[in-house]
Design a protein around this motif. Sequence first.
Motif, PDB file in Angstrom:
ATOM      1  N   LYS A 104       0.814  -1.212   0.000  1.00 51.53           N
ATOM      2  CA  LYS A 104       0.000   0.000   0.000  1.00 51.53           C
ATOM      3  C   LYS A 104       0.851   1.267   0.000  1.00 51.53           C
ATOM      4  N   SER A 123     -16.569  -9.192   2.546  1.00 54.62           N
ATOM      5  CA  SER A 123     -15.301  -9.537   3.182  1.00 54.62           C
ATOM      6  C   SER A 123     -15.442 -10.830   3.978  1.00 54.62           C
ATOM      7  N   ASP A 124     -16.583 -10.971   4.615  1.00 59.04           N
ATOM      8  CA  ASP A 124     -16.860 -12.195   5.356  1.00 59.04           C
ATOM      9  C   ASP A 124     -16.709 -13.411   4.441  1.00 59.04           C
ATOM     10  N   SER A 139     -20.618  -5.227   3.731  1.00 62.51           N
ATOM     11  CA  SER A 139     -19.648  -5.762   4.694  1.00 62.51           C
ATOM     12  C   SER A 139     -19.576  -7.284   4.669  1.00 62.51           C
ATOM     13  N   PRO A 151     -11.654  -4.953   6.064  1.00 64.31           N
ATOM     14  CA  PRO A 151     -12.330  -3.766   6.582  1.00 64.31           C
ATOM     15  C   PRO A 151     -12.652  -3.977   8.057  1.00 64.31           C
ATOM     16  N   GLU A 188     -12.626  -6.361  -1.376  1.00 65.16           N
ATOM     17  CA  GLU A 188     -12.772  -6.877  -0.028  1.00 65.16           C
ATOM     18  C   GLU A 188     -13.511  -5.931   0.912  1.00 65.16           C
ATOM     19  N   SER A 189     -13.373  -4.657   0.681  1.00 62.70           N
ATOM     20  CA  SER A 189     -14.059  -3.712   1.554  1.00 62.70           C
ATOM     21  C   SER A 189     -15.559  -3.760   1.342  1.00 62.70           C
ATOM     22  N   TYR A 199      -7.993  -4.614  -2.154  1.00 59.76           N
ATOM     23  CA  TYR A 199      -8.492  -3.633  -1.192  1.00 59.76           C
ATOM     24  C   TYR A 199      -7.980  -2.263  -1.588  1.00 59.76           C
ATOM     25  N   TYR A 210     -21.274   3.903   0.000  1.00 62.32           N
ATOM     26  CA  TYR A 210     -22.242   4.475  -0.939  1.00 62.32           C
ATOM     27  C   TYR A 210     -23.127   3.410  -1.578  1.00 62.32           C
ATOM     28  N   VAL A 261     -15.514 -11.692  11.889  1.00 65.78           N
ATOM     29  CA  VAL A 261     -15.241 -12.885  11.083  1.00 65.78           C
ATOM     30  C   VAL A 261     -13.881 -13.455  11.467  1.00 65.78           C
ATOM     31  N   THR A 311     -15.260  -3.873   9.479  1.00 61.69           N
ATOM     32  CA  THR A 311     -16.511  -4.605   9.688  1.00 61.69           C
ATOM     33  C   THR A 311     -16.290  -6.114   9.740  1.00 61.69           C
ATOM     34  N   SER A 312     -15.161  -6.596   9.250  1.00 66.64           N
ATOM     35  CA  SER A 312     -14.996  -8.054   9.277  1.00 66.64           C
ATOM     36  C   SER A 312     -14.158  -8.546  10.429  1.00 66.64           C
ATOM     37  N   ILE A 342     -13.098 -13.934   3.336  1.00 65.68           N
ATOM     38  CA  ILE A 342     -12.238 -14.502   4.382  1.00 65.68           C
ATOM     39  C   ILE A 342     -12.534 -15.980   4.541  1.00 65.68           C
TER      40      ILE A 342
END
Lengths: 647, 388
Positions: free
Chosen positions: A445, B380-381, B377, A629, B288-289, B325, B363, A635, A631-632, B384
Amino acid sequence: MESRRNPRAVVDPKVRQVGFFTSSQPDSSSTQQQQQQTDPIPASASSPPVSTISPSGNSLSPVMIPPPRLNSSDTFPLRGAAAGASSAVSPSSFSYSNRRDFPDGSTTASPGRHSRGSFVKSSTPVASSLPGIGMDSMAAAKSSSVPASGLTTVSVATMPPGLAEKASGMEVQSDQKKNSKPLKEKTTKAERRAIQEAQRAAKAAAKADGGKVPPGTSASVASTSVKVAKPAKPSTQKNEVSVAAGVTEKKGGPSEKDRKKDAPHPRMQYDDESRVVKAKRRAVVKQTEAKNRVELFRHLPQYEHGTQLPDLETKFFQLDPMHPAVYKVGLQYLSGDISGGNARCIAMLQAFQEVVKDYSTPPEKNLNRDMTAKISSYVSFLIECRPLSISMGNAIRFVKNRIAKLPITLSESEAKAALQSDIERFINDKIIGADMVIVKHAVTKIRDGDVLLTYGSPTAVEMILLHAHELKKKFRVLVVDSRPKLEGQLLLRRLIKRGISCTYTHINAISYIMHEVTKVFLGASSVLSNGTVYSRVGTACVAMVASAFRVPVLVCCEAYKFHERVQLDSICSNELGDPNAISKVHGREDINYLDGLTNNANLQFLNLMYDATPSDYISMIITDYGMVPPTSVPVIVREYQKEHLLV
Amino acid sequence: MWRSSASFILDKHLNNKPISITHSIDSPPPPSASMADENPNPNPISAYYETRAAHHGIVTSEWLEQAQAAVQRYPDRENSVSPVSGSPFSVIEEFNSWRQQPDLAEAVAAIRALAAVIRASEATTMMELEIELKKASDTLKAWDTTSISLTAGCDLFMRYVTRTSALEFEDFNSAKSRVLGRAEKFGEISCKARRVIAILSQDFIFDGCTILVHGFSRVVFEILKTSAQNKKLFRVLCTEGRPDKTGVLLAKELAKLDIPVKLLIDSAVAYSMDEVDMVFVGADGVVESGGIINMMGTYQIALVAHSMNKPVYVAAESYKFARLYPLDQKDLEPALRPNDFNVPVPPKVEVERSARDYTPPQYLTLLFTDLGVLTPSVVSDELIQLYL
């Protein structure tokens, strides 16, 4: 239980009130409330000034029950040990100040070296200067029945409060054996039985060689706590208390369970006074409580730093079941020589490895159970030194899980070897290996021409920056720092040595400097399952400013630091640092505006160690499982813990 | 991930009514001379977008029918024809031959090509086969680095095929056939994906709604077509979709289905947003995001829709889920395409030629995938779970 809570309700009307109103008027409502509960006490007795007048007022009171209280004067007896150690205070405080200077002068990653040397130096005189106490307490430990008896008799004797205070003070200042012997004679039948029980229990405990405080010390602590309670109570209550204490003492003899139960919970609420006292009774480390605490944070322990170390050093002789490696790590936590989530976790795990290596199962004991109990007691010692970080909690969970899952068929040596290699693997895979993977991900990155901002001195970020530099990426680093730790200077030093172009600023300038930043890299102490990042205080501020400037915020955190807990603010779980660190500016004698105000009831210092960054401000979390992210996080927690159990 | 595929909905649906056009065309059309091997160095122009453009040039319903009719003549070809063992087998060739089918997504073409690799493999051990497959997939990925769905499709295929108990089979041949079976199944699921999405999305389209679409997404087209077939009454606003005018094409196709459609220039999105009830876009890749990478202009449409509180729905097959990502727009492999402004560009003027942009997840409202209707979201779950 109730009887124990009562006197404590008398405690400290003042600070509680100050948190909300600034009026200096000594409470009316709160005292009234308390008077309802404990009527026999005159209002004057409960008035806060007692604590400031009391000898413990000058920061030596080793008790960590929340601030100004009636009891603080009564707990004076406990000072026996502390007072004995007072001769050693000065050398150790010197070593502190040395260390404070140190970050600027150090070139290596471990600032501990230097100061540890001085610490050792100071420790020897302390130990030698106090042979008496060590011996006494050893003796007390041997004749473990004595304290119990002393306990009961003292409570039976009815004395006016003032007298009792004096008497108890004298008792403890003279050594414990002496104080309990004369009292031993007039025991009742029931008490004698209690003594016998306790003796038996103590013998069993001694045989078990379990990792707990020798009954002598715990008993003495208990007895003092009863004394504390006494003057505030009418004599009828006293008897009850003493009996109750005797009973708990009896039970406490074989005390593995008890010890475990009473070990300070990692998230103990320090404003729940009964719990605090319970924990205190067991406590090895006598931390000095800071006096004026901010109302919102009263549930957290806040200590004055610098007084416990010599005390602990003398304690070393009493704590024979404590493994030296654990003891060393604990002291290092206490003095701040080891800081940073990974470093602390690795130090702890390595100490546990030592423990496992030197472990031998006591006869008629089960390795799995006994070792777990032992680890628990060590952990509670470590918690007393410094509250656990979440990462350490996870690591401990891992270790205990491994111990519990050891097949019963393994021989002791096999089991030990398996455990040691498990811990080794945890260190290598979950911490060191994870960092490698994080670096690998994060470097992708970083592009040429980037301006990277980092805050504090996160190790993962440092590795990323150095690796990116090795890859000949062209970027600039902005190190943002903050008082009082100024950890950023260490990072800065190491980055500059490698030839990375850096800018150094304090967090005050963050909004000015942010417009030129292209990415923000942050470290984390923990990531919670709602995506909240729990990190060094100030991180939230940096992340918020960055997100306001639309700069992506990347948080680097190993997955073993993830936790399934949810936290919405930085209040309910946090750590309070040394209040003096923010009241004084080191090396600036001219900034002395707060001199003499530290004990002022209208002034409270809040030196928070951590804060919680809401997930909205975080663009990405880089873990050993890749870039995810916020949010995971759940997980990862789910998957990781599955693996965690399988490993 | 695939286990939880929502394709059962499709199966149920299939029982109820026959679908007019089947999408799984099981046999590659004969390689044509025009589709000569492209140079495996697609830069500076994105091969992915070239193909898309080429397809859009020819995807009309008449053409589809013709193509289908042509293919129907050899319905069982796939099983009988395996690549000639004598000639050296090339994934790229295979892939390209599949790719020519206008209605076959690139990822599915890749999956087909990789399945062919397994079939053609002369490996004698599982390890060899795996290595061979890996090499083929790497070649494919390297062939067009700008195509996210190609990369994602290859990766997913590799996970799906190799993550199987087949590897524990003692007998190599049975293991291989097992892997092949999985490969076929994967291809099948991928083919069905569009139908599944179309059916899932029906609950969201209500009578009298106005839908804004951007670009020509085959999934979105499928959704609209299905809605029309279900006798839903709705109106579609098509953006023009410069520079390849894909919106015009979509409008033309929709008009053929008697759907009221209105064409906008790309810059009129904000102007007409208040009469829009929902926005439908496709995706080149889902990252992924939970954000999407899609044709240029999607981001601004999403921004406008977000600021006016209109839902933005993304229709994307799950083989477009990629382990990428991007942090911002520039954090992507640039996919360039020629951009003529219909006027000579003055000298010394730079031209933005990027073909796609990244829309952050905040958005987007929902993603319609063959795994079900997901919030951003969850992407990504799923990723993974699949990759870890």
